[in-house]
Design a protein around this motif. Structure first.
Motif, mmCIF file in Angstrom:
data_model
loop_
_atom_site.group_PDB
_atom_site.id
_atom_site.type_symbol
_atom_site.label_atom_id
_atom_site.label_comp_id
_atom_site.label_asym_id
_atom_site.label_seq_id
_atom_site.Cartn_x
_atom_site.Cartn_y
_atom_site.Cartn_z
ATOM 1 N N ASP A 1 44.383 39.750 36.426
ATOM 2 C CA ASP A 1 43.996 41.092 35.852
ATOM 3 C C ASP A 1 42.650 41.214 34.960
ATOM 4 O O ASP A 1 41.978 41.998 35.495
ATOM 5 C CB ASP A 1 44.933 41.429 34.384
ATOM 6 C CG ASP A 1 46.297 41.374 34.639
ATOM 7 O OD1 ASP A 1 46.676 41.997 35.738
ATOM 8 O OD2 ASP A 1 47.226 41.361 33.954
ATOM 9 N N TYR B 1 39.880 42.048 28.315
ATOM 10 C CA TYR B 1 39.131 42.889 29.509
ATOM 11 C C TYR B 1 38.837 44.279 29.000
ATOM 12 O O TYR B 1 38.218 45.028 29.710
ATOM 13 C CB TYR B 1 39.572 42.980 31.026
ATOM 14 C CG TYR B 1 41.142 43.373 31.108
ATOM 15 C CD1 TYR B 1 41.325 44.642 30.865
ATOM 16 C CD2 TYR B 1 41.977 42.350 31.494
ATOM 17 C CE1 TYR B 1 42.793 44.720 30.786
ATOM 18 C CE2 TYR B 1 43.368 42.629 31.431
ATOM 19 C CZ TYR B 1 43.788 43.905 31.258
ATOM 20 O OH TYR B 1 44.972 44.101 31.567
ATOM 21 N N ILE C 1 47.319 36.648 33.936
ATOM 22 C CA ILE C 1 46.350 37.278 33.086
ATOM 23 C C ILE C 1 45.196 37.086 33.889
ATOM 24 O O ILE C 1 44.188 38.081 33.931
ATOM 25 C CB ILE C 1 46.268 36.995 31.645
ATOM 26 C CG1 ILE C 1 45.446 37.838 30.904
ATOM 27 C CG2 ILE C 1 45.816 35.492 31.619
ATOM 28 C CD1 ILE C 1 46.179 39.003 30.717
ATOM 29 N N ARG D 1 40.536 41.578 38.398
ATOM 30 C CA ARG D 1 40.538 42.961 38.915
ATOM 31 C C ARG D 1 39.600 43.846 37.997
ATOM 32 O O ARG D 1 38.680 44.725 38.325
ATOM 33 C CB ARG D 1 41.824 43.432 39.496
ATOM 34 C CG ARG D 1 41.978 44.726 39.791
ATOM 35 C CD ARG D 1 43.487 45.171 40.032
ATOM 36 N NE ARG D 1 44.318 44.996 38.939
ATOM 37 C CZ ARG D 1 44.301 45.994 37.883
ATOM 38 N NH1 ARG D 1 43.828 47.073 37.979
ATOM 39 N NH2 ARG D 1 45.199 45.701 36.864
ATOM 40 N N ARG D 2 40.209 43.795 36.694
ATOM 41 C CA ARG D 2 39.348 44.749 35.735
ATOM 42 C C ARG D 2 38.061 44.548 35.687
ATOM 43 O O ARG D 2 37.042 45.450 35.500
ATOM 44 C CB ARG D 2 40.055 44.884 34.508
ATOM 45 C CG ARG D 2 41.586 45.277 34.578
ATOM 46 C CD ARG D 2 41.537 46.910 34.854
ATOM 47 N NE ARG D 2 40.790 47.561 33.647
ATOM 48 C CZ ARG D 2 41.739 48.192 32.845
ATOM 49 N NH1 ARG D 2 42.763 48.054 32.509
ATOM 50 N NH2 ARG D 2 40.762 48.819 31.823
#
Lengths: 339, 110
Positions: free
Chosen positions: A211, A152, A208, A214-215
């Motif tokens: 993550d 990301y 993952i 969210r990112r």
């Protein structure tokens, strides 16, 4: 694909995959059904990624892969096989399959047959000249999109896929999101495909994915449906990297140490057939790059024998440890709950 | 012995169980449990391990927890921040002991 095929099938430095299967009472791996026809339309690609097992790259009209694009005859026969044997899922890959001149025609035919269509995309091709309407073409036929995105952040992604790849991927993801892909209630599935950016195995898919979600939301307002983790296969360009960087032994041993018998029981090769550009049949796309044909008498799309293929013995080698490590790895992500 | 630290020696860690198998077994069971996801995620624990590895300057641990951090999805930015945490704690630890220096010097002074 004459330039391909860097791999290890057996090597005295490593415990043979067959021995590990024996140890767990899992030998041989035998196919159980054919639910998915995975079609590799050729190695032509607009990118040249450092981990690519196909060693796909941009080719001009005289490039080395110009004759290795799947032709209309193979695709027509694949459609006949799909119809005859009631195969419900077609999984299209490459290279960048969008670059095959028969791609749109084939997708239309699959859509007309009411198939579940999965297409694997490198994202950036959707921004290339002549492909700008491809995302809308997918949406109109409810094609499931599986998009490669190693990480990301641009630092890691560009290291794997080349300078500027991350920014182009983000633009393409926004294009897909704008069409409804990755958003609940649209019926348009957008899965991301994570692969490690080096000689190490993948994190847990759930961790993952959280993550990424969210990112990508916070940084770019991007949505997706699922994230699949893939463990890099020691084949092709990634194999060359492992050898050149002195990581080959520790990487293969890491895969061997992480062997998970549950992942072996759920291996994707048990219900999938991979079709090469010339119509040859393989147990998976990795075996295809290693020229390891299905272990049946006539492994071609023209001699498709469902009964023989369903009971065939899967052709295995050291590379198979990658699909059986940790929580398992496949074109659809993890294959086991256990790590 | 050419050097105290040889990367190959990390692979011999299990030899510590040869003369004390029960303790080795207990250590392994406990160690495995510690790094499973709980109130903290596996990646948070791997990054903490990386920071501690630098704090205690254990080359074996740095090797192991660099790999573990990568395998748990950390990137270079996160790993570098973890090392800075270790450095800051170690730096702060040295500096805060200056209080002892000041206290002793004050006591000895006129």
């Amino acid at each position: 694909m004459a330039k391909h095929g860097r791999y290890l099938l057996r090597d005295s430095r490593f415990k043979p995959f067959e021995d590990t299967l024996e140890e767990y009472g899992l030998s041989p791996i035998v196919a159980s059904s054919v639910n998915t026809l995975q079609i590799n339309m050729g190695a032509a690609c607009n990118m040249s990624c450092a981990h690519c097992h196909v060693e796909a790259d941009p080719v001009g009209p005289d490039g080395p892969d110009k004759d290795e694009q799947m032709g209309r005859d193979v695709l027509e026969q694949s459609l006949r096989v799909i119809d005859t044997f009631k195969i419900r899922t077609v999984d299209i890959t490459g290279g960048a399959p969008e670059m095959n001149p028969n791609y749109r025609w084939f997708l239309k035919e699959c859509s007309a047959q009411g198939l579940c269509i999965i297409t694997r995309t490198n994202l950036s091709v959707l921004l290339e000249d002549g492909y700008e309407d491809m995302a809308a073409f997918f949406a109109a036929r409810k094609v499931e999109v599986v998009a490669s995105l190693p990480y990301y952040t641009s630092t890691v992604t560009d290291r794997v896929r080349g300078a500027g790849a991350f920014d182009r991927s983000i633009k393409a993801l926004k294009l897909l999101n704008d069409l409804g892909y990755g958003k609940p209630g649209t019926g348009l599935s957008l899965s991301l495909l994570y692969n490690p950016a080096g000689a190490y195995v993948s994190p847990s898919q759930g961790a993952i994915e959280a993550d990424f979600r969210r990112r990508l939301k916070e940084d770019y307002d991007i949505y997706f449906t699922n994230l699949f983790t893939l463990i890099n296969m020691p084949v092709g360009r990634f194999f060359t990297f492992l050898e050149r960087s002195g990581n080959l032994e520790q990487y293969i041993n890491r895969l061997i140490d992480s062997f998970n018998p549950e992942a072996a029981s759920n291996a994707m090769c048990k219900d999938l057939i991979s079709v090469g550009w010339d119509g040859t049949l393989y147990d998976c796309d990795f075996n295809q790059m290693m020229f390891l044909k299905c272990a049946v008498e006539y492994p071609t799309i023209w001699d498709f024998d469902l009964k023989a293929l369903e009971g065939r013995r899967i052709v295995v080698g050291l590379h198979c440890y990658a699909c059986m490590a940790g929580a398992g790895s496949s074109c659809g992500g993890e294959t086991s709950k256990k790590n | 012995m050419d050097t105290y630290y040889d990367p190959e020696d990390l692979l011999k860690f299990a030899e510590m169980g040869e003369d004390g198998p029960e303790l080795w077994k207990k250590f392994n069971e406990w160690y495995g449990e510690v790094f499973k996801a709980g109130a903290l995620s596996e990646r948070e624990k791997a990054l903490m391990g990386l920071a501690v590895a630098h704090g205690v300057q254990c080359a074996y641990c740095i090797d192991a927890f660099t790999k573990s951090s990568l395998e748990n999805g950390a990137d270079a930015a996160q790993m570098t921040e973890a090392v800075h945490v270790a450095a800051a704690v170690k730096g702060g630890s040295a500096l805060v002991h200056g209080v002892q220096m000041k206290k002793i010097a004050k006591k000895m002074g006129l």
